[in-house]
Structure formats: structure tokens, C-alpha cells
Design a protein around this motif. Structure first.
Motif, PDB file in Angstrom:
ATOM      1  N   LEU A  29      49.011  77.946  68.772  1.00 12.96           N
ATOM      2  CA  LEU A  29      48.063  76.877  69.040  1.00 12.96           C
ATOM      3  C   LEU A  29      48.730  75.716  69.758  1.00 12.96           C
ATOM      4  O   LEU A  29      48.486  74.566  69.468  1.00 12.96           O
ATOM      5  N   GLY A  30      49.560  76.037  70.742  1.00 12.84           N
ATOM      6  CA  GLY A  30      50.236  74.988  71.486  1.00 12.84           C
ATOM      7  C   GLY A  30      49.730  74.836  72.902  1.00 12.84           C
ATOM      8  O   GLY A  30      50.032  73.866  73.566  1.00 12.84           O
ATOM      9  N   GLY A  31      48.939  75.794  73.399  1.00 12.66           N
ATOM     10  CA  GLY A  31      48.463  75.735  74.771  1.00 12.66           C
ATOM     11  C   GLY A  31      46.951  75.756  74.822  1.00 12.66           C
ATOM     12  O   GLY A  31      46.281  75.837  73.804  1.00 12.66           O
ATOM     13  N   PHE A  32      46.440  75.704  76.031  1.00 10.24           N
ATOM     14  CA  PHE A  32      44.993  75.652  76.188  1.00 10.24           C
ATOM     15  C   PHE A  32      44.447  76.771  77.059  1.00 10.24           C
ATOM     16  O   PHE A  32      43.296  76.737  77.451  1.00 10.24           O
ATOM     17  N   ASP A  33      45.271  77.751  77.399  1.00  9.54           N
ATOM     18  CA  ASP A  33      44.787  78.917  78.114  1.00  9.54           C
ATOM     19  C   ASP A  33      44.269  79.892  77.064  1.00  9.54           C
ATOM     20  O   ASP A  33      45.032  80.401  76.254  1.00  9.54           O
ATOM     21  N   VAL A  34      42.973  80.118  77.077  1.00 14.00           N
ATOM     22  CA  VAL A  34      42.345  80.877  75.996  1.00 14.00           C
ATOM     23  C   VAL A  34      41.367  81.917  76.534  1.00 14.00           C
ATOM     24  O   VAL A  34      40.926  81.842  77.668  1.00 14.00           O
ATOM     25  N   GLU A  35      41.061  82.879  75.681  1.00 15.64           N
ATOM     26  CA  GLU A  35      40.013  83.858  75.961  1.00 15.64           C
ATOM     27  C   GLU A  35      38.844  83.551  75.027  1.00 15.64           C
ATOM     28  O   GLU A  35      39.029  83.245  73.849  1.00 15.64           O
ATOM     29  N   LEU A  36      37.642  83.640  75.574  1.00 20.16           N
ATOM     30  CA  LEU A  36      36.441  83.357  74.798  1.00 20.16           C
ATOM     31  C   LEU A  36      35.635  84.629  74.611  1.00 20.16           C
ATOM     32  O   LEU A  36      35.636  85.498  75.468  1.00 20.16           O
ATOM     33  N   ILE A  37      34.949  84.721  73.470  1.00 20.20           N
ATOM     34  CA  ILE A  37      34.039  85.839  73.225  1.00 20.20           C
ATOM     35  C   ILE A  37      32.696  85.281  72.770  1.00 20.20           C
ATOM     36  O   ILE A  37      32.605  84.154  72.289  1.00 20.20           O
ATOM     37  N   ARG A  38      31.675  86.090  72.927  1.00 23.00           N
ATOM     38  CA  ARG A  38      30.364  85.730  72.374  1.00 23.00           C
ATOM     39  C   ARG A  38      30.377  86.103  70.906  1.00 23.00           C
ATOM     40  O   ARG A  38      30.674  87.226  70.545  1.00 23.00           O
ATOM     41  N   LEU A  39      30.063  85.150  70.053  1.00 22.84           N
ATOM     42  CA  LEU A  39      30.083  85.377  68.613  1.00 22.84           C
ATOM     43  C   LEU A  39      28.648  85.609  68.131  1.00 22.84           C
ATOM     44  O   LEU A  39      28.051  84.760  67.480  1.00 22.84           O
ATOM     45  N   GLY A  40      28.107  86.750  68.501  1.00 17.89           N
ATOM     46  CA  GLY A  40      26.746  87.115  68.090  1.00 17.89           C
ATOM     47  C   GLY A  40      25.726  86.072  68.493  1.00 17.89           C
ATOM     48  O   GLY A  40      25.740  85.568  69.603  1.00 17.89           O
ATOM     49  N   ASP A  41      24.839  85.741  67.578  1.00 20.63           N
ATOM     50  CA  ASP A  41      23.811  84.736  67.821  1.00 20.63           C
ATOM     51  C   ASP A  41      24.126  83.457  67.062  1.00 20.63           C
ATOM     52  O   ASP A  41      23.232  82.801  66.530  1.00 20.63           O
ATOM     53  N   SER A  42      25.406  83.118  66.983  1.00 22.79           N
ATOM     54  CA  SER A  42      25.782  81.913  66.245  1.00 22.79           C
ATOM     55  C   SER A  42      25.266  80.666  66.944  1.00 22.79           C
ATOM     56  O   SER A  42      24.893  80.689  68.113  1.00 22.79           O
ATOM     57  N   LYS A  43      25.267  79.583  66.210  1.00 19.25           N
ATOM     58  CA  LYS A  43      24.789  78.312  66.742  1.00 19.25           C
ATOM     59  C   LYS A  43      25.723  77.840  67.849  1.00 19.25           C
ATOM     60  O   LYS A  43      26.853  78.309  67.954  1.00 19.25           O
ATOM     61  N   PRO A  44      25.284  76.872  68.665  1.00 17.75           N
ATOM     62  CA  PRO A  44      26.153  76.358  69.735  1.00 17.75           C
ATOM     63  C   PRO A  44      27.484  75.845  69.188  1.00 17.75           C
ATOM     64  O   PRO A  44      27.551  75.284  68.101  1.00 17.75           O
ATOM     65  N   ALA A  45      28.528  76.060  69.970  1.00 18.71           N
ATOM     66  CA  ALA A  45      29.869  75.639  69.573  1.00 18.71           C
ATOM     67  C   ALA A  45      29.965  74.124  69.479  1.00 18.71           C
ATOM     68  O   ALA A  45      29.305  73.401  70.220  1.00 18.71           O
ATOM     69  N   THR A  46      30.795  73.666  68.554  1.00 17.40           N
ATOM     70  CA  THR A  46      31.075  72.244  68.384  1.00 17.40           C
ATOM     71  C   THR A  46      32.595  72.081  68.341  1.00 17.40           C
ATOM     72  O   THR A  46      33.321  73.074  68.213  1.00 17.40           O
ATOM     73  N   PRO A  47      33.096  70.846  68.399  1.00 16.71           N
ATOM     74  CA  PRO A  47      34.547  70.662  68.289  1.00 16.71           C
ATOM     75  C   PRO A  47      35.103  71.127  66.943  1.00 16.71           C
ATOM     76  O   PRO A  47      36.297  71.367  66.823  1.00 16.71           O
ATOM     77  N   GLN A  48      34.247  71.290  65.933  1.00 16.85           N
ATOM     78  CA  GLN A  48      34.714  71.707  64.603  1.00 16.85           C
ATOM     79  C   GLN A  48      34.701  73.225  64.406  1.00 16.85           C
ATOM     80  O   GLN A  48      35.273  73.718  63.445  1.00 16.85           O
ATOM     81  N   ASN A  49      34.026  73.990  65.286  1.00 20.21           N
ATOM     82  CA  ASN A  49      33.964  75.436  65.058  1.00 20.21           C
ATOM     83  C   ASN A  49      34.296  76.265  66.300  1.00 20.21           C
ATOM     84  O   ASN A  49      34.127  77.476  66.297  1.00 20.21           O
ATOM     85  N   PHE A  50      34.782  75.633  67.365  1.00 22.83           N
ATOM     86  CA  PHE A  50      34.982  76.341  68.629  1.00 22.83           C
ATOM     87  C   PHE A  50      36.018  77.461  68.535  1.00 22.83           C
ATOM     88  O   PHE A  50      35.928  78.443  69.242  1.00 22.83           O
ATOM     89  N   ALA A  51      36.998  77.331  67.655  1.00 24.89           N
ATOM     90  CA  ALA A  51      38.041  78.356  67.532  1.00 24.89           C
ATOM     91  C   ALA A  51      38.007  79.032  66.169  1.00 24.89           C
ATOM     92  O   ALA A  51      39.022  79.541  65.695  1.00 24.89           O
TER      93      ALA A  51
END
Length: 185
Positions: free
Chosen positions: A38-60
Motif C-alpha cells: 500500500l505504498g503506491g497508487f498504480d492499481v487494478e480495479l474490478i467491478r464488485l457486483g452491484d455494490s453501492k458507489p465507492a467512497t473514500p472509506q470503501n474504495f479498496a
């Protein structure tokens, strides 16, 4: 304002397509033993089903099993920053412009503004590129870690849209990207 995501909205094929995206992996150079997780910001994203929109508290949240909550304050800070770098990278000109319009209207109606106890005589917008603040003691010696190393780090999010197309989100700190700031004088 975390739901205001103009950069993502321009890439969506349908409204809300990228709402359920979450960070599933951080790209780290395996040969670099000096880096911590968790030291960098190059990341891969996935669709997490039908979850609610991402927030700063649940993005990862997929990176923090089993609860989905960061284990410490450093991980929570990283999660907040990566959210803003990926999701709100193009928001500065819109948000600051709206703030300027509200402040300008208040000033027109007779409101007085103060910043850190000093009278604000002018309100405006400053437009330019994002660069790292210079150190007071001059250029940074080679090999020394910057006091806020994340400011120099670039970021890139990779994901696949609902139709399996590859989508890339470059960081808002990429050189040459113009930003707008509120100017108080």
C-alpha cells in the motif's frame, strides 16, 4: 461531493457503470524490496457486483479481508488518497469554479472574508499545473525519501468495463494536467 466524478462519467457507456469499482490489486515492482504494501497508487480495479458507489472509506475494501476495513490509519489514508486520485482527478476545475461563484455572490451581497485572520480583498481563480512544493532547503538530494513521497508518485487505474473493454484512469498528478485553485488575496 464524493459522488461528483466527471472523469469517470465521460468514460462510462451507461450512467453508474463505474460505481461498483473497487481496488483489487496494487501494482508493485517485485524487485523493489524497499517498498511496503500500500505504498503506491498504480492499481487494478474490478467491478464488485452491484455494490453501492465507492467512497473514500470503501474504495479498496477487497484488499482488507475479511471486514473490508483498513487495519490501520496508514492504510485508511492510502485508501482515501487513491480514491481521490482515481475517482476525482478531473473535479478541481468544476468544484473550485462553483465555490468561486458562491463566494463571489456572497461578496456582492456585502459579506467580508478572512483567511487565517487576514482580510481577503480579492477573490479569483488560479489556473496552472500541479507540481510538488519545493523544499525550503533546496532540491532534494538523490536517494532521500521526500517528506510527502506520494505527491511525486504517479497513478494509474486499470479496469474492465461492463463489456470487458480495457479502461485506464491516469492520475490527476500527471505532469501537464491543468488544475484550477481558488485565489484569495
Amino acid at each position: 461531493i464524493v459522488s461528483f466524478r466527471p472523469g469517470l462519467a465521460q468514460l462510462e457507456k451507461w450512467s453508474g457503470e463505474f460505481d461498483a469499482f473497487r481496488v483489487c490489486r496494487e501494482f508493485v515492482d517485485p524487485s523493489d524490496t524497499s517498498r511496503k504494501a500500500l505504498g503506491g497508487f498504480d492499481v487494478e480495479l474490478i467491478r464488485l457486483g452491484d455494490s453501492k458507489p465507492a467512497t473514500p472509506q470503501n474504495f479498496a475494501e477487497p484488499l482488507f479481508p475479511p471486514s473490508g476495513r483498513p487495519p490501520d490509519s496508514m492504510s485508511a489514508a492510502w485508501q482515501r488518497e487513491v480514491f481521490h486520485r482515481i475517482c476525482q482527478r478531473d473535479a478541481s476545475k468544476h468544484v473550485v469554479g462553483a465555490a468561486w461563484a458562491v463566494l463571489h455572490d456572497l461578496r456582492r451581497r456585502g459579506a467580508e472574508f478572512r483567511q487565517q485572520g487576514r482580510h481577503v480583498g480579492e477573490l479569483g481563480l488560479a489556473h496552472g499545473s500541479f507540481f510538488w512544493d519545493p523544499l525550503l532547503e533546496g532540491p532534494e538530494p538523490r536517494g532521500r525519501a521526500s517528506p510527502s513521497g506520494s505527491l511525486r508518485a504517479d497513478a494509474l487505474g486499470l479496469c474492465s468495463g461492463s463489456d470487458k473493454r480495457l479502461v485506464m484512469f491516469p492520475s490527476f498528478t500527471s505532469l501537464g494536467v491543468a488544475h484550477t485553485w481558488l485565489l484569495l488575496r
